[in-house]
Design a protein around this motif. Structure first.
Motif, short mmCIF file in Angstrom:
data_model
loop_
_atom_site.label_atom_id
_atom_site.label_comp_id
_atom_site.label_asym_id
_atom_site.label_seq_id
_atom_site.Cartn_x
_atom_site.Cartn_y
_atom_site.Cartn_z
N LEU A 70 0.99 -1.12 0.02
CA LEU A 70 -0.03 -0.09 -0.14
C LEU A 70 0.96 1.43 0.23
N GLY A 71 1.93 1.28 0.84
CA GLY A 71 2.96 2.42 0.89
C GLY A 71 3.76 2.63 -0.30
N LEU A 72 4.06 1.71 -0.90
CA LEU A 72 4.65 1.82 -2.30
C LEU A 72 3.83 2.42 -3.26
N LEU A 73 2.77 1.83 -3.37
CA LEU A 73 1.72 2.17 -4.45
C LEU A 73 1.38 3.66 -4.41
N ASP A 74 1.36 4.04 -2.99
CA ASP A 74 1.05 5.50 -2.67
C ASP A 74 2.09 6.39 -3.17
N TRP A 100 1.47 2.18 6.62
CA TRP A 100 1.19 2.50 8.10
C TRP A 100 0.22 3.78 8.29
N ALA A 101 0.81 4.62 7.59
CA ALA A 101 0.65 5.98 7.80
C ALA A 101 -0.97 6.14 7.25
N LYS A 102 -1.01 5.50 5.95
CA LYS A 102 -2.32 5.45 5.38
C LYS A 102 -3.42 4.53 6.31
N TYR A 103 -2.93 3.74 6.94
CA TYR A 103 -3.78 2.91 7.82
C TYR A 103 -4.35 4.01 8.75
N ALA A 104 -3.36 4.53 9.39
CA ALA A 104 -3.57 5.39 10.57
C ALA A 104 -4.30 6.58 10.28
N GLU A 105 -4.45 6.93 9.05
CA GLU A 105 -5.45 8.01 8.46
C GLU A 105 -6.78 7.84 9.17
N LEU A 106 -7.48 6.24 9.12
CA LEU A 106 -8.56 6.11 9.47
C LEU A 106 -9.04 6.52 10.96
N LYS A 107 -7.83 6.70 11.78
CA LYS A 107 -8.13 7.02 13.19
C LYS A 107 -8.42 8.39 13.40
N LYS A 108 -7.59 9.26 12.43
CA LYS A 108 -7.86 10.82 12.22
C LYS A 108 -9.35 10.91 12.04
N ILE A 109 -9.83 10.25 10.96
CA ILE A 109 -11.20 10.45 10.31
C ILE A 109 -12.25 10.11 11.46
N SER A 110 -11.98 8.87 11.97
CA SER A 110 -13.29 8.66 12.75
C SER A 110 -12.52 7.66 14.00
N PRO A 111 -12.12 7.98 15.05
CA PRO A 111 -11.51 7.04 15.92
C PRO A 111 -12.45 5.78 16.45
N THR A 112 -13.80 6.22 16.44
CA THR A 112 -14.55 4.97 16.83
C THR A 112 -14.73 3.87 15.50
N TYR A 113 -14.64 4.47 14.35
CA TYR A 113 -14.57 3.53 13.06
C TYR A 113 -13.28 2.72 13.33
N PHE A 114 -12.20 3.48 13.40
CA PHE A 114 -10.85 2.80 13.44
C PHE A 114 -10.91 1.53 14.36
N GLU A 115 -11.45 1.74 15.54
CA GLU A 115 -11.32 0.74 16.48
C GLU A 115 -12.00 -0.64 15.80
N ASP A 116 -12.86 -0.42 15.08
CA ASP A 116 -13.50 -1.75 14.44
C ASP A 116 -12.88 -2.28 13.22
#
Length: 305
Positions: A70-74, A100-116
């Motif tokens: 994912l990181g390389l493609l980005d 991993w930074a792309k994955y962590a974006e989800l937490k910034k968008i919605s912490p509750t969604y990221f937990e799932d």
């Protein structure tokens, strides 16, 4: 991702394989890269899975492959030559961190969604040609929808919540409660009230109106009230609520179609203060409520004539 689909391997592995065969990556570089992938896999398995079971270690390897891919493609924009340059100059760990930074974006968008979202969603096997960038993009959109739901729930609830606004992490619960807020806003307009919250008097007025008015008249006024209510919403809020079918008001339509049961079902679809619910269910306890509904309390306590 077309090259991956044609050659039946994730993009990252194909870039490494081609770079090695072309002499772009030295044997020493490839050995170092494989060792780094192995070390990261064990670390991921240790921190998030288990290093006791072989299948868990394998899953750790797949997560590292997926994240790095994912990181390389980005970073390279699906350009194989640029990808080889990035791997050679920055290293495979750099690619993993980008993923991993792309994955962590989800937490910034919605912490509750990221937990799932389990980290295993990003796992890719050596023969997995699925588009991980597309998968991540879908998760981002879902996270944005989750954040939007919470934002609108708070906004609408600030006006129509009859009790303390409790933020639940379950999106189904938020959606259910939000629908009750919306139903309440339209229901109050049906009885020509400018209030935002039902009192016992207003609720009884609502039931009386539903049960004593012709259905055709009710349906016509409901349509007018829905139009009036939705006009008060911002364009973005209205669009979102339409997309998730919360402006259909099927509950209110159903109550009108079965108006003889209005008193039975209305409590389930409207946001009612605890005091009103208690009174309707004969469990009024006379607790002090800072004169919030003295008129209703006195009417309830007064003996029938």
């Amino acid at each position: 991702m077309k090259i991956a689909q044609l050659r039946n391997h994730p993009f990252l592995l194909l870039v490494l394989k081609d770079g090695e065969s072309e002499g772009y990556f030295s044997a020493e570089f490839m050995h170092k890269t494989k060792q780094q992938l192995s070390d990261m896999s064990l670390r991921i398995a240790s921190d998030n899975l288990s290093i006791i079971y072989a299948d868990q270690i394998k899953k750790g390897c797949e997560i590292v492959l997926g994240m790095s891919n994912l990181g390389l493609l980005d970073l390279c924009g699906n350009d194989t030559e640029k990808a080889k340059s990035i791997i050679r100059d920055q290293g495979i760990v750099y690619c993993f961190r980008a993923g991993w930074a792309k994955y962590a974006e989800l937490k910034k968008i919605s912490p509750t969604y990221f937990e799932d979202i389990s980290i295993t969603r990003y796992a890719q096997g050596i023969s997995d040609t699925s588009d991980i960038s597309l998968m991540h993009g879908t998760l981002v959109k879902e996270g944005q929808q989750s954040a939007r739901l919470l934002q609108i729930y708070k906004h609408i609830g600030a006006s129509y919540s009859a009790n303390s606004l409790i933020i639940d992490h379950d999106e189904d619960v938020l959606t259910f409660e939000l629908q009750k807020f919306l139903n309440t806003g339209v229901a109050l307009l049906l009885i020509d009230s400018e209030k935002k919250v039902f009192t016992n008097t207003l609720y009884q007025q609502f039931i009386t109106y539903l049960t004593g008015t012709e259905k055709d008249v009710l349906h016509s006024k409901l349509a007018a009230c829905i139009s009036r209510f939705t006009e008060q919403l911002s364009a973005t809020t209205k669009t979102y609520l339409q997309e998730v079918n919360l402006l259909d008001f099927n509950d209110l339509t159903g109550i009108i179609n079965q108006q003889e049961n209005a008193a039975m079902y209305s409590q389930d679809i409207l946001e009612l203060p605890m005091t009103v619910s208690n009174e309707l269910n004969n469990d009024f306890d006379g607790g002090y409520d800072f004169h919030a509904d003295d008129e209703d309390d006195i009417a309830y306590l007064r003996p029938d004539a």
